[in-house]
Design a protein around this motif. Structure first.
Motif, PDB file in Angstrom:
ATOM      1  N   ILE A   3     108.164 -56.953  -8.102  1.00 53.15           N
ATOM      2  CA  ILE A   3     108.929 -56.805  -6.860  1.00 53.15           C
ATOM      3  C   ILE A   3     109.059 -58.185  -6.233  1.00 53.15           C
ATOM      4  N   TRP A   4     110.280 -58.612  -6.006  1.00 50.94           N
ATOM      5  CA  TRP A   4     110.573 -59.887  -5.354  1.00 50.94           C
ATOM      6  C   TRP A   4     110.972 -59.610  -3.912  1.00 50.94           C
ATOM      7  N   ILE A   5     110.461 -60.418  -2.985  1.00 47.79           N
ATOM      8  CA  ILE A   5     110.831 -60.262  -1.571  1.00 47.79           C
ATOM      9  C   ILE A   5     111.446 -61.556  -1.074  1.00 47.79           C
ATOM     10  N   ASP A   6     112.657 -61.458  -0.572  1.00 44.92           N
ATOM     11  CA  ASP A   6     113.304 -62.558   0.135  1.00 44.92           C
ATOM     12  C   ASP A   6     112.613 -62.588   1.503  1.00 44.92           C
ATOM     13  N   ALA A   7     111.528 -63.359   1.593  1.00 52.16           N
ATOM     14  CA  ALA A   7     110.548 -63.192   2.666  1.00 52.16           C
ATOM     15  C   ALA A   7     110.885 -63.858   3.992  1.00 52.16           C
ATOM     16  N   ASP A   8     111.845 -64.753   4.038  1.00 52.18           N
ATOM     17  CA  ASP A   8     112.133 -65.445   5.292  1.00 52.18           C
ATOM     18  C   ASP A   8     112.525 -64.487   6.413  1.00 52.18           C
ATOM     19  N   ALA A   9     113.316 -63.484   6.102  1.00 53.70           N
ATOM     20  CA  ALA A   9     113.800 -62.588   7.152  1.00 53.70           C
ATOM     21  C   ALA A   9     113.335 -61.144   6.991  1.00 53.70           C
ATOM     22  N   CYS A  10     112.503 -60.879   6.014  1.00 53.82           N
ATOM     23  CA  CYS A  10     112.041 -59.511   5.774  1.00 53.82           C
ATOM     24  C   CYS A  10     111.035 -59.117   6.855  1.00 53.82           C
ATOM     25  N   PRO A  11     111.258 -57.988   7.525  1.00 51.35           N
ATOM     26  CA  PRO A  11     110.312 -57.550   8.569  1.00 51.35           C
ATOM     27  C   PRO A  11     108.903 -57.341   8.005  1.00 51.35           C
ATOM     28  N   ARG A  12     107.918 -57.708   8.795  1.00 54.40           N
ATOM     29  CA  ARG A  12     106.514 -57.596   8.377  1.00 54.40           C
ATOM     30  C   ARG A  12     106.166 -56.171   7.984  1.00 54.40           C
ATOM     31  N   VAL A  13     106.661 -55.179   8.713  1.00 55.86           N
ATOM     32  CA  VAL A  13     106.336 -53.783   8.412  1.00 55.86           C
ATOM     33  C   VAL A  13     106.849 -53.398   7.019  1.00 55.86           C
ATOM     34  N   LYS A  15     107.187 -55.574   4.477  1.00 53.70           N
ATOM     35  CA  LYS A  15     106.270 -56.228   3.536  1.00 53.70           C
ATOM     36  C   LYS A  15     105.000 -55.398   3.377  1.00 53.70           C
ATOM     37  N   GLU A  16     104.484 -54.858   4.467  1.00 54.49           N
ATOM     38  CA  GLU A  16     103.256 -54.059   4.402  1.00 54.49           C
ATOM     39  C   GLU A  16     103.449 -52.793   3.573  1.00 54.49           C
ATOM     40  N   ILE A  17     104.600 -52.161   3.696  1.00 44.96           N
ATOM     41  CA  ILE A  17     104.911 -50.981   2.873  1.00 44.96           C
ATOM     42  C   ILE A  17     104.935 -51.377   1.397  1.00 44.96           C
ATOM     43  N   LEU A  27     101.574 -53.147  -9.212  1.00 49.91           N
ATOM     44  CA  LEU A  27     102.769 -53.930  -9.501  1.00 49.91           C
ATOM     45  C   LEU A  27     102.692 -55.292  -8.827  1.00 49.91           C
ATOM     46  N   PRO A  28     103.031 -56.364  -9.532  1.00 53.66           N
ATOM     47  CA  PRO A  28     103.023 -57.680  -8.905  1.00 53.66           C
ATOM     48  C   PRO A  28     104.165 -57.839  -7.904  1.00 53.66           C
ATOM     49  N   VAL A  29     103.886 -58.600  -6.858  1.00 53.23           N
ATOM     50  CA  VAL A  29     104.868 -58.903  -5.810  1.00 53.23           C
ATOM     51  C   VAL A  29     104.983 -60.414  -5.707  1.00 53.23           C
ATOM     52  N   SER A  36     105.675 -71.706   4.898  1.00 54.72           N
ATOM     53  CA  SER A  36     104.380 -71.241   4.436  1.00 54.72           C
ATOM     54  C   SER A  36     104.158 -69.783   4.842  1.00 54.72           C
ATOM     55  N   LEU A  37     103.562 -69.024   3.925  1.00 54.35           N
ATOM     56  CA  LEU A  37     103.309 -67.606   4.166  1.00 54.35           C
ATOM     57  C   LEU A  37     101.805 -67.342   4.197  1.00 54.35           C
ATOM     58  N   ALA A  38     101.421 -66.252   4.811  1.00 55.54           N
ATOM     59  CA  ALA A  38     100.003 -65.874   4.895  1.00 55.54           C
ATOM     60  C   ALA A  38      99.427 -65.664   3.496  1.00 55.54           C
ATOM     61  N   LYS A  39      98.175 -65.992   3.322  1.00 56.72           N
ATOM     62  CA  LYS A  39      97.470 -65.783   2.058  1.00 56.72           C
ATOM     63  C   LYS A  39      97.121 -64.301   1.924  1.00 56.72           C
ATOM     64  N   HIS A  40      97.036 -63.829   0.694  1.00 54.31           N
ATOM     65  CA  HIS A  40      96.725 -62.429   0.440  1.00 54.31           C
ATOM     66  C   HIS A  40      95.441 -62.317  -0.364  1.00 54.31           C
ATOM     67  N   HIS A  41      94.757 -61.223  -0.189  1.00 52.41           N
ATOM     68  CA  HIS A  41      93.453 -61.029  -0.808  1.00 52.41           C
ATOM     69  C   HIS A  41      93.529 -60.284  -2.130  1.00 52.41           C
ATOM     70  N   THR A  42      94.665 -60.298  -2.767  1.00 49.30           N
ATOM     71  CA  THR A  42      94.824 -59.658  -4.063  1.00 49.30           C
ATOM     72  C   THR A  42      95.652 -60.565  -4.965  1.00 49.30           C
ATOM     73  N   THR A  43      95.361 -60.542  -6.230  1.00 49.63           N
ATOM     74  CA  THR A  43      96.123 -61.354  -7.171  1.00 49.63           C
ATOM     75  C   THR A  43      97.490 -60.754  -7.470  1.00 49.63           C
ATOM     76  N   LEU A  44      97.725 -59.528  -7.013  1.00 52.10           N
ATOM     77  CA  LEU A  44      99.023 -58.891  -7.232  1.00 52.10           C
ATOM     78  C   LEU A  44     100.123 -59.533  -6.383  1.00 52.10           C
ATOM     79  N   ILE A  45      99.748 -60.157  -5.268  1.00 54.60           N
ATOM     80  CA  ILE A  45     100.734 -60.725  -4.344  1.00 54.60           C
ATOM     81  C   ILE A  45     100.681 -62.240  -4.411  1.00 54.60           C
TER      82      ILE A  45
END
Length: 154
Positions: A3-13, A15-17, A27-29, A36-45
């Motif tokens: 799953i690819w996310i165009d993250a600049d304008a994607c609402p946080r809610v 992304k959480e879903i 599934l990898p994201v 810069s984006l927040a760090k995640h605690h899983t290798t999937l993201i």
């Protein structure tokens, strides 16, 4: 499948879903942004930060997403590129971009940009709502079920 996310304008809610679905289905994201984006605690993201510039993140996604990947974007030209490559693109409001509708959506986008440029129309899309979030969650679940079973959204 990724799953690819165009993250600049994607609402946080949204992304959480996606993150919850990623964890549930393993599934990898891949988030792509020019900041810069927040760090995640899983290798999937994973996050990729691209250079500043118009459409740099879109170009990165279009060049790197495979046909069996899902791209989350509100950017209609990026969605058109993904669909033309045989990929799947979903709007954060839950609308699936298809070969049948992406051309029409591009034409409408261009028309609205021209009308705004001439001062005939002001404003942009409506504010993101609970209904949008629910529509996205349902569409994502339906798509991921189809895609992980190899049936695709078509």
């Amino acid at each position: 499948m990724k799953i690819w996310i165009d993250a600049d304008a994607c609402p946080r809610v949204i992304k959480e879903i996606i993150f919850r679905a990623s964890e549930r289905l393993k599934l990898p994201v891949q988030l792509v942004a020019n900041k810069s984006l927040a760090k995640h605690h899983t290798t999937l993201i994973q996050s990729t930060v691209v250079a500043d510039g118009f459409d740099v993140a879109d170009d990165y996604i279009a060049e790197n997403a495979a046909a069996d990947d899902l791209v989350i974007t509100a950017d209609i030209p990026l969605a058109a590129r993904v669909v033309a490559k045989g990929g799947v693109a979903l709007d954060p409001r839950g609308e699936l971009y298809t070969e049948e509708n992406v051309g029409e959506r591009l034409a409408m986008r261009d028309l609205m940009a021209e009308l705004r440029g001439n001062g005939l129309v002001t404003g942009g899309p409506s504010q993101f709502s609970l209904t949008d979030r629910q529509r996205f969650a349902s569409a994502l679940d339906r798509l991921l079920t189809q895609m992980t079973r190899g049936k695709g959204p078509r």
